[in-house]
Write an enzyme that holds these catalytic residues in place. Structure first.
Site, PDB file in Angstrom:
ATOM      1  N   GLU A  19      18.188  44.719  32.577  1.00  0.00           N
ATOM      2  CA  GLU A  19      18.288  44.096  33.927  1.00  0.00           C
ATOM      3  C   GLU A  19      17.973  42.635  33.785  1.00  0.00           C
ATOM      4  OE1 GLU A  19      17.347  48.100  36.685  1.00  0.00           O
ATOM      5  OE2 GLU A  19      15.701  46.721  36.133  1.00  0.00           O
ATOM      6  N   ASP A 223      22.246  56.323  40.972  1.00  0.00           N
ATOM      7  CA  ASP A 223      22.313  57.754  40.859  1.00  0.00           C
ATOM      8  C   ASP A 223      22.161  58.346  42.198  1.00  0.00           C
ATOM      9  OD1 ASP A 223      19.487  58.631  40.838  1.00  0.00           O
ATOM     10  OD2 ASP A 223      19.226  56.706  39.299  1.00  0.00           O
TER      11      ASP A 223
HETATM   12  N1  SAH Z   1      15.882  56.294  31.160  1.00  0.00           N
HETATM   13  C1  SAH Z   1      15.312  54.924  31.499  1.00  0.00           C
HETATM   14  C2  SAH Z   1      13.948  55.157  32.277  1.00  0.00           C
HETATM   15  C3  SAH Z   1      14.283  54.924  33.922  1.00  0.00           C
HETATM   16  S1  SAH Z   1      13.313  55.193  34.766  1.00  0.00           S
HETATM   17  C4  SAH Z   1      14.834  54.581  30.273  1.00  0.00           C
HETATM   18  O1  SAH Z   1      14.447  55.336  29.282  1.00  0.00           O
HETATM   19  O2  SAH Z   1      14.643  53.295  30.078  1.00  0.00           O
HETATM   20  C5  SAH Z   1      14.276  54.715  36.359  1.00  0.00           C
HETATM   21  C6  SAH Z   1      13.974  53.235  36.745  1.00  0.00           C
HETATM   22  O3  SAH Z   1      15.068  53.149  37.418  1.00  0.00           O
HETATM   23  C7  SAH Z   1      12.844  52.866  37.353  1.00  0.00           C
HETATM   24  O4  SAH Z   1      12.583  51.850  37.524  1.00  0.00           O
HETATM   25  C8  SAH Z   1      13.238  53.175  38.794  1.00  0.00           C
HETATM   26  O5  SAH Z   1      12.808  52.157  39.654  1.00  0.00           O
HETATM   27  C9  SAH Z   1      14.716  53.240  38.900  1.00  0.00           C
HETATM   28  N2  SAH Z   1      15.522  54.668  39.366  1.00  0.00           N
HETATM   29  C10 SAH Z   1      16.796  54.841  39.388  1.00  0.00           C
HETATM   30  N3  SAH Z   1      16.921  55.912  39.895  1.00  0.00           N
HETATM   31  C11 SAH Z   1      15.835  56.477  40.165  1.00  0.00           C
HETATM   32  C12 SAH Z   1      15.599  57.903  40.632  1.00  0.00           C
HETATM   33  N4  SAH Z   1      16.563  58.864  40.847  1.00  0.00           N
HETATM   34  N5  SAH Z   1      14.215  58.299  41.121  1.00  0.00           N
HETATM   35  C13 SAH Z   1      13.269  57.175  40.842  1.00  0.00           C
HETATM   36  N6  SAH Z   1      13.573  55.998  40.045  1.00  0.00           N
HETATM   37  C14 SAH Z   1      14.883  55.812  40.027  1.00  0.00           C
END
Ligand code: SAH
Length: 258
Positions: A19, A223
């Site tokens: 990002e 999502d």
């Molecule tokens: N798979 C990613 C981890 C992402 S964690 C990696 O390996 O880097 C998710 C990130 O997106 C967090 O910063 C959170 O703020 C946001 N996010 C998006 N969808 C989310 C959801 N369903 N629940 C909680 N956070 C979510």
């Protein structure tokens, strides 16, 4: 004497590297300061002073970073841009949510304090600053109009971004990637006006509230916070959310008077 907008330093916070990268390429007069295992990138974006930083994921990472931006870098306002899961049937992947309030959905000291209330503050919801929020709304609406020129047609088709919308409302944060419709449903029952869930915004909100610092939280829906939530998450962040962040913040800074 009032401080002009030009001398106002904006802190820009990101949770994920993908990002931050797009904006980082546009920063002028770049200087990197390494504190607490993070790179704080000082410089100018479209003529305005900024400090941008990859905070990491979760409430502690976000709160700790916010404190550093305030005390080491004397930022005058703070914007977080990132992705979130939808918590309302009206919001679709690719829509943009701008918070008007934030709440920590995993804070629960009941029965000593009402569920969601931050003990000893009397608060469960933290409001964002209206001027900043409205400036981001304008920047977002401008961006939505130019979306077909910004996002590759194959990604528009893949993620069905033909009719994206902007929403304003409640965002809830917790140290949990929500990917279960039963968990989401329970949360929505407790918070009927909830629009989106993520992991950092409400922590930033609490620290900014302590310092009376204007802040705004901007999220692209990545999502549905259900069993499909992991599906091509990184592909979405890279190909859709990152160009959204770049496009919206570029509009924001270009619109800002110098
Ligand atoms: N798979 C990613 C981890 C992402 S964690 C990696 O390996 O880097 C998710 C990130 O997106 C967090 O910063 C959170 O703020 C946001 N996010 C998006 N969808 C989310 C959801 N369903 N629940 C909680 N956070 C979510």
């Amino acid at each position: 004497m009032s401080i002009s907008n030009k001398t106002k330093i904006t802190g820009l916070v990101f949770a994920m590297r993908e990002e931050q990268e797009g904006l980082q390429a546009h920063i002028q007069d770049k200087k990197i300061i390494h504190i607490a295992k993070r790179d704080f990138i000082q410089g100018n974006l479209w003529g305005h002073p900024v400090v941008m930083v990859l905070a990491g994921i979760g409430k502690v990472a976000a709160a700790s970073t916010t404190n550093l931006l305030i005390h080491h870098f004397q930022v005058n306002q703070l914007i977080l841009s990132g992705v979130a899961g939808t918590a309302d049937a009206l919001l679709k992947v690719g829509d943009v949510v701008i918070a008007d309030a934030l709440l920590q959905h995993d804070m629960d000291a009941s029965p000593l304090f009402p569920r969601f209330e931050i003990p000893l503050t009397g608060k469960s919801r933290f409001s964002t600053q209206l001027d900043l929020q409205q400036a981001l709304q304008t920047a977002t609406l401008q961006f939505i109009q130019t979306l077909p020129q910004t996002i590759h047609a194959s990604h528009i088709a893949e993620f069905q971004l033909q009719n994206i919308k902007m929403h304003i409302g409640l965002i809830a944060s917790g140290d949990q990637f929500i990917h279960d419709s039963a968990v989401l449903k329970k949360l929505k029952q407790a918070l009927p006006d909830l629009l989106a869930v993520e992991m950092e915004g409400a922590a930033i909100a609490q620290v900014c509230d302590e310092h009376d610092l204007p802040f705004a939280i901007l999220r692209t829906i990545s999502d549905s916070a259900n069993e499909t939530a992991e599906f091509d998450f990184l592909g979405f962040v890279k190909n859709v959310a990152a160009p959204y962040t770049l496009g919206i913040l570029k509009n924001y800074f270009e619109n800002r008077p110098s």
